[in-house]
Scaffold this active site. Structure first.
Site, short mmCIF file in Angstrom:
data_model
loop_
_atom_site.label_atom_id
_atom_site.label_comp_id
_atom_site.label_asym_id
_atom_site.label_seq_id
_atom_site.Cartn_x
_atom_site.Cartn_y
_atom_site.Cartn_z
N GLU A 1 -0.17 -8.44 5.26
CA GLU A 1 -0.06 -8.34 6.77
C GLU A 1 -1.22 -8.40 7.64
O GLU A 1 -1.15 -8.87 8.93
CB GLU A 1 0.82 -7.30 7.04
CG GLU A 1 0.41 -6.07 7.43
CD GLU A 1 0.21 -5.16 6.03
OE1 GLU A 1 0.50 -6.01 4.83
OE2 GLU A 1 -0.01 -3.99 5.77
N HIS B 1 -2.99 -5.23 1.49
CA HIS B 1 -2.13 -5.50 2.88
C HIS B 1 -2.14 -6.93 3.14
O HIS B 1 -3.19 -7.30 4.15
CB HIS B 1 -3.06 -4.76 4.24
CG HIS B 1 -2.76 -3.16 3.91
ND1 HIS B 1 -2.05 -2.56 4.65
CD2 HIS B 1 -3.68 -2.30 3.32
CE1 HIS B 1 -1.87 -1.30 4.24
NE2 HIS B 1 -3.04 -1.00 3.55
N CYS C 1 0.71 -1.28 0.09
CA CYS C 1 -0.04 0.00 0.02
C CYS C 1 0.79 1.32 -0.02
O CYS C 1 1.49 1.75 -1.18
CB CYS C 1 -1.01 -0.16 1.14
SG CYS C 1 -2.42 1.08 1.00
N1 GLN Z 1 -3.72 6.44 1.11
C1 GLN Z 1 -2.44 5.81 1.77
C2 GLN Z 1 -1.31 6.93 1.03
O1 GLN Z 1 -1.53 7.54 0.04
C3 GLN Z 1 -2.05 4.39 1.56
C4 GLN Z 1 -3.13 3.63 2.47
C5 GLN Z 1 -2.55 2.58 3.18
O2 GLN Z 1 -1.03 2.30 3.19
N2 GLN Z 1 -3.45 1.71 3.60
O3 GLN Z 1 -0.10 6.81 1.49
#
Ligand code: GLN
Length: 214
Positions: free
Chosen positions: A196, A194, A95
């Site tokens: 994890e 994710h 992410c």
């Molecule tokens: N929206 C977040 C960002 O731009 C990422 C979201 C996440 O890691 N769950 O960094």
């Protein structure tokens, strides 16, 4: 793979329990730490350049990519991390970690920095408000026994990949069908979602195997 990267992979393989850093500036550090421990590798929190020097590989967790970017500068980790990635250190970003590993980021702050770990263009918060968080089952290349449950939390999408980048997973159906959410270039992996948080450790196992040079 260049010779430095190959040597790093061989070293990690020899010890059997590679030291895998978790970038511990912000985000879901603990979940990745626990996942790595369960996979039989040694997790290490990384906040300082000296700690980065001492790991075989690095996980960049989910969180807020612009905040992590800022903290990378404050903790004087940005250039050392870019250098290790250039030298072939294995890395996995989920992410926000995927965003940080990109070579180009769309819809971010003008002052946000990234790491050029994978030749890809990533768009932040790409799913829009209606579905900004959701879960789905994905086919994931190399994890063929069962689909991977993917949890997306204000997740990014990969808009473009370069010629050296392998697409590992795409969204199976719905308005975002076919969009890229997991990639690999050499020793560097990234997922929009994710792994994890689900208890399914196969993506982490894949990464630990890659670090061990299997
Ligand atoms: N929206 C977040 C960002 O731009 C990422 C979201 C996440 O890691 N769950 O960094």
């Amino acid at each position: 793979m260049d010779s430095v990267a190959a040597a790093q992979v061989r070293d990690a393989a020899r010890t059997g329990t590679p030291r895998i850093g978790v970038l511990a500036l912000q985000g879901d550090v603990r979940e990745h730490f626990a996942a790595i421990e369960h996979c039989g590798a040694t997790p290490v929190n990384v906040r300082r350049a000296a700690e980065l020097d001492a790991v075989d590989a690095l996980i960049l967790p989910g969180g807020e990519s612009t905040a992590i970017s800022k903290l990378l500068e404050v903790f004087e980790l940005l250039e050392p991390l870019r250098a290790r990635l250039r030298d072939g250190m294995p890395a996995f970003g989920s992410c926000a970690g995927m965003i940080l590993l990109a070579s180009e980021v769309l819809d971010t702050r003008p002052d946000a920095k990234h790491l050029y770990g994978i030749d890809m263009t990533v768009r932040r918060n790409a799913f829009g408000r209606q579905v900004d968080s959701f879960e789905t089952d994905l086919d994931f290349a190399g994890l063929d026994d069962a689909p991977v449950r993917a949890v997306f939390i204000r997740a990014p999408l990969v808009e473009r990949v370069g010629p050296g980048v392998e697409v590992l997973a795409t969204i199976p159906s719905g308005p975002f069908a076919g969009r890229i959410v997991a990639v690999r270039q050499g020793n560097v992996l990234a997922t929009s979602f994710h792994p994890e948080v689900t208890g399914d450790l196969r993506v982490h196992e894949l990464f630990v195997d890659l670090v061990r040079g299997r």
